[in-house]
Design a protein around this motif. Structure first.
Motif, PDB file in Angstrom:
ATOM      1  N   ALA A   1       0.829  -1.207   0.000  1.00 53.45           N
ATOM      2  CA  ALA A   1       0.000   0.000   0.000  1.00 53.45           C
ATOM      3  C   ALA A   1       0.867   1.263   0.000  1.00 53.45           C
ATOM      4  N   MET A   2       2.052   1.187   0.601  1.00 50.18           N
ATOM      5  CA  MET A   2       2.964   2.339   0.583  1.00 50.18           C
ATOM      6  C   MET A   2       3.397   2.659  -0.842  1.00 50.18           C
ATOM      7  N   GLN A   3       3.513   1.606  -1.674  1.00 50.84           N
ATOM      8  CA  GLN A   3       3.898   1.831  -3.068  1.00 50.84           C
ATOM      9  C   GLN A   3       2.815   2.603  -3.816  1.00 50.84           C
TER      10      GLN A   3
ATOM     11  N   GLU B   1       5.605   7.356  -3.597  1.00 51.92           N
ATOM     12  CA  GLU B   1       6.620   6.806  -4.480  1.00 51.92           C
ATOM     13  C   GLU B   1       7.760   6.357  -3.582  1.00 51.92           C
ATOM     14  N   LEU B   2       7.942   5.046  -3.470  1.00 55.06           N
ATOM     15  CA  LEU B   2       9.011   4.546  -2.614  1.00 55.06           C
ATOM     16  C   LEU B   2      10.355   4.972  -3.184  1.00 55.06           C
ATOM     17  N   PRO B   3      11.315   5.232  -2.315  1.00 56.04           N
ATOM     18  CA  PRO B   3      12.598   5.754  -2.790  1.00 56.04           C
ATOM     19  C   PRO B   3      13.321   4.759  -3.699  1.00 56.04           C
TER      20      PRO B   3
ATOM     21  N   ASP C   1      12.398  11.144   2.358  1.00 56.42           N
ATOM     22  CA  ASP C   1      11.231  11.791   1.744  1.00 56.42           C
ATOM     23  C   ASP C   1       9.926  11.038   1.974  1.00 56.42           C
ATOM     24  N   VAL C   2      10.000   9.824   2.505  1.00 62.12           N
ATOM     25  CA  VAL C   2       8.779   9.038   2.744  1.00 62.12           C
ATOM     26  C   VAL C   2       8.593   8.848   4.250  1.00 62.12           C
ATOM     27  N   PRO C   3       7.365   8.578   4.707  1.00 65.58           N
ATOM     28  CA  PRO C   3       7.156   8.324   6.136  1.00 65.58           C
ATOM     29  C   PRO C   3       7.943   7.089   6.586  1.00 65.58           C
ATOM     30  N   THR C   4       8.511   7.189   7.769  1.00 65.70           N
ATOM     31  CA  THR C   4       9.304   6.083   8.308  1.00 65.70           C
ATOM     32  C   THR C   4       8.826   5.727   9.710  1.00 65.70           C
TER      33      THR C   4
ATOM     34  N   GLN D   1      10.396  -5.274   0.228  1.00 65.40           N
ATOM     35  CA  GLN D   1      11.651  -4.728   0.700  1.00 65.40           C
ATOM     36  C   GLN D   1      11.941  -3.441  -0.067  1.00 65.40           C
ATOM     37  N   VAL D   2      12.274  -2.410   0.659  1.00 63.79           N
ATOM     38  CA  VAL D   2      12.596  -1.107   0.094  1.00 63.79           C
ATOM     39  C   VAL D   2      14.116  -1.008   0.009  1.00 63.79           C
ATOM     40  N   LEU D   3      14.607  -0.578  -1.124  1.00 64.39           N
ATOM     41  CA  LEU D   3      16.053  -0.473  -1.329  1.00 64.39           C
ATOM     42  C   LEU D   3      16.763  -1.750  -0.859  1.00 64.39           C
ATOM     43  N   PRO D   4      16.467  -2.896  -1.480  1.00 60.11           N
ATOM     44  CA  PRO D   4      16.974  -4.184  -0.984  1.00 60.11           C
ATOM     45  C   PRO D   4      18.495  -4.297  -0.932  1.00 60.11           C
ATOM     46  N   GLU D   5      19.189  -3.433  -1.651  1.00 62.16           N
ATOM     47  CA  GLU D   5      20.654  -3.488  -1.607  1.00 62.16           C
ATOM     48  C   GLU D   5      21.217  -2.790  -0.369  1.00 62.16           C
ATOM     49  N   TRP D   6      20.353  -2.136   0.422  1.00 61.02           N
ATOM     50  CA  TRP D   6      20.775  -1.421   1.632  1.00 61.02           C
ATOM     51  C   TRP D   6      20.278  -2.147   2.865  1.00 61.02           C
TER      52      TRP D   6
END
Length: 191
Positions: free
Chosen positions: A55-57, A61-63, A71-74, A141-146
């Motif tokens: 739903a966040m997507q 706009e996910l980073p 820039d997105v809620p955390t 997963q957001v930014l899976p490389e991090w």
């Protein structure tokens, strides 16, 4: 007898031992305070990943890069300050410290996981806690490389000498149970 078990994200604070017979602290970060009356027992290692609901997507706009994460809620485990700093390691051994003001802060993983599932924000959670949600599609997963650097989970207690059997049994239980809880796909990540 009173046994207090606390979970802490960072270095052990000053301990108020009044009215406590035995104290066990579970720390994710390295133990920094030198107190000869305290004993430390490593229990395993954990790594944090960025996760959010599908739903966040839709809502945001996910980073697509680490510099856009603020820039997105955390959602954050830190409760000490309105401004938190997430140290993340990425591709090519790159390290980034992201400063942000989370929408929600609490020290309860289950609550942060539930908030992430409900679409309240991107959470930095232990991989073993959010992996079932990632596998089922409840989370992405957001930014899976991090990821965070690995953190050592440690039991810190007041003394081996004179440990009553109940406290010794609790420490032994934690030493067996925590590495199993930290395992992913049957492989232990215990340190």
């Amino acid at each position: 007898m009173t046994i207090r078990v606390q979970t802490l994200e960072a270095v052990l604070p000053r301990i108020d031992r009044r009215g406590v017979d035995r104290l066990i602290e579970l720390l994710r970060a390295p133990f920094g305070e030198s107190d000869a009356s305290l004993v430390m027992r490593p229990l395993g290692q954990s790594q944090l990943v960025l996760a959010a609901s599908p739903a966040m997507q839709v809502a945001y706009e996910l980073p697509s890069s680490i510099d856009r994460l603020a820039d997105v809620p955390t959602l954050s485990m830190a409760e000490e300050s309105d401004l938190v700093h997430w140290e993340l390691h990425g591709p090519n051994d790159e390290t980034a410290v992201v400063s942000l003001r989370p929408r929600m802060m609490c020290s309860n993983f289950d609550m942060l996981l539930a908030a992430a599932r409900e679409g309240l924000g991107v959470a930095l959670l232990p991989n073993n806690i959010c992996q079932p949600g990632l596998d089922s599609g409840e989370l992405v997963q957001v930014l899976p490389e991090w990821r965070s650097p690995y953190g050592t989970i440690q039991a810190v207690f007041t003394s081996r000498r004179g440990l009553v059997p109940a406290v010794r049994a609790l420490i032994e239980f934690l030493a067996e149970a925590i590495p199993c809880k930290l395992s992913l796909n049957g492989q232990s990540v215990a340190g």
